[in-house]
Motif scaffolding. Sequence first.
Motif, PDB file in Angstrom:
ATOM      1  N   PHE A  47       0.792  -1.230   0.000  1.00  0.00           N
ATOM      2  CA  PHE A  47       0.000   0.000   0.000  1.00  0.00           C
ATOM      3  C   PHE A  47       0.823   1.278   0.000  1.00  0.00           C
ATOM      4  O   PHE A  47       0.293   2.345  -0.290  1.00  0.00           O
ATOM      5  CB  PHE A  47      -0.948   0.024   1.196  1.00  0.00           C
ATOM      6  CG  PHE A  47      -1.977  -1.061   1.144  1.00  0.00           C
ATOM      7  CD1 PHE A  47      -2.871  -1.146   0.091  1.00  0.00           C
ATOM      8  CD2 PHE A  47      -2.054  -2.013   2.126  1.00  0.00           C
ATOM      9  CE1 PHE A  47      -3.815  -2.143   0.021  1.00  0.00           C
ATOM     10  CE2 PHE A  47      -2.999  -3.022   2.090  1.00  0.00           C
ATOM     11  CZ  PHE A  47      -3.879  -3.078   1.026  1.00  0.00           C
ATOM     12  N   VAL A  48       2.117   1.178   0.319  1.00  0.00           N
ATOM     13  CA  VAL A  48       2.935   2.398   0.368  1.00  0.00           C
ATOM     14  C   VAL A  48       4.109   2.304  -0.606  1.00  0.00           C
ATOM     15  O   VAL A  48       4.242   3.128  -1.520  1.00  0.00           O
ATOM     16  CB  VAL A  48       3.434   2.669   1.801  1.00  0.00           C
ATOM     17  CG1 VAL A  48       4.325   3.902   1.838  1.00  0.00           C
ATOM     18  CG2 VAL A  48       2.263   2.841   2.762  1.00  0.00           C
ATOM     19  N   LEU A  53       7.018   3.403  -5.798  1.00  0.00           N
ATOM     20  CA  LEU A  53       7.974   2.991  -6.821  1.00  0.00           C
ATOM     21  C   LEU A  53       7.383   3.063  -8.224  1.00  0.00           C
ATOM     22  O   LEU A  53       8.122   3.130  -9.210  1.00  0.00           O
ATOM     23  CB  LEU A  53       8.473   1.579  -6.537  1.00  0.00           C
ATOM     24  CG  LEU A  53       9.340   1.444  -5.283  1.00  0.00           C
ATOM     25  CD1 LEU A  53       9.628  -0.020  -4.994  1.00  0.00           C
ATOM     26  CD2 LEU A  53      10.629   2.228  -5.435  1.00  0.00           C
ATOM     27  N   ALA A  54       6.059   3.055  -8.343  1.00  0.00           N
ATOM     28  CA  ALA A  54       5.415   3.141  -9.650  1.00  0.00           C
ATOM     29  C   ALA A  54       5.219   4.590 -10.092  1.00  0.00           C
ATOM     30  O   ALA A  54       4.931   4.840 -11.266  1.00  0.00           O
ATOM     31  CB  ALA A  54       4.069   2.432  -9.621  1.00  0.00           C
ATOM     32  N   LEU A  55       5.382   5.561  -9.203  1.00  0.00           N
ATOM     33  CA  LEU A  55       5.181   6.969  -9.563  1.00  0.00           C
ATOM     34  C   LEU A  55       6.106   7.464 -10.674  1.00  0.00           C
ATOM     35  O   LEU A  55       5.664   8.240 -11.523  1.00  0.00           O
ATOM     36  CB  LEU A  55       5.328   7.857  -8.325  1.00  0.00           C
ATOM     37  CG  LEU A  55       4.137   7.870  -7.380  1.00  0.00           C
ATOM     38  CD1 LEU A  55       4.457   8.737  -6.169  1.00  0.00           C
ATOM     39  CD2 LEU A  55       2.888   8.358  -8.067  1.00  0.00           C
ATOM     40  N   PRO A  56       7.373   7.075 -10.711  1.00  0.00           N
ATOM     41  CA  PRO A  56       8.233   7.573 -11.799  1.00  0.00           C
ATOM     42  C   PRO A  56       7.760   7.164 -13.194  1.00  0.00           C
ATOM     43  O   PRO A  56       8.151   7.783 -14.180  1.00  0.00           O
ATOM     44  CB  PRO A  56       9.597   6.953 -11.495  1.00  0.00           C
ATOM     45  CG  PRO A  56       9.588   6.664 -10.055  1.00  0.00           C
ATOM     46  CD  PRO A  56       8.165   6.350  -9.724  1.00  0.00           C
ATOM     47  N   ALA A  57       6.933   6.165 -13.327  1.00  0.00           N
ATOM     48  CA  ALA A  57       6.466   5.725 -14.635  1.00  0.00           C
ATOM     49  C   ALA A  57       5.485   6.725 -15.244  1.00  0.00           C
ATOM     50  O   ALA A  57       5.314   6.757 -16.462  1.00  0.00           O
ATOM     51  CB  ALA A  57       5.806   4.360 -14.526  1.00  0.00           C
ATOM     52  N   LYS A  58       4.843   7.525 -14.432  1.00  0.00           N
ATOM     53  CA  LYS A  58       3.839   8.513 -14.826  1.00  0.00           C
ATOM     54  C   LYS A  58       2.722   7.874 -15.649  1.00  0.00           C
ATOM     55  O   LYS A  58       1.733   7.447 -15.104  1.00  0.00           O
ATOM     56  CB  LYS A  58       4.475   9.682 -15.541  1.00  0.00           C
ATOM     57  CG  LYS A  58       5.406  10.434 -14.640  1.00  0.00           C
ATOM     58  CD  LYS A  58       5.814  11.733 -15.170  1.00  0.00           C
ATOM     59  CE  LYS A  58       6.804  12.277 -14.157  1.00  0.00           C
ATOM     60  NZ  LYS A  58       7.272  13.537 -14.384  1.00  0.00           N
TER      61      LYS A  58
END
Length: 67
Positions: A47-48, A53-58
């Motif tokens: 959940f965190v 870690l997936a945020l940089p993929a945009k």
Amino acid sequence: WESTRNLKMVEEEFTGITEEGEDSQAGMDNAFKWITRWGLGLALVLFVLWPLLALPAKDFSKGYFTF
């Protein structure tokens, strides 16, 4: 009906908790600590950390999901 009154009730049965081994109170406490640690750790990862870690993929394009 007399025969049903003579049935042994569940509350009168042995609980299964022993004085020694993994079924003892200490063993149950140890199992509770273990499952709590692993459960909280997995929840933190799912959940965190994983979403962070997936945020940089945009954009989640088709290329993101295919190698």
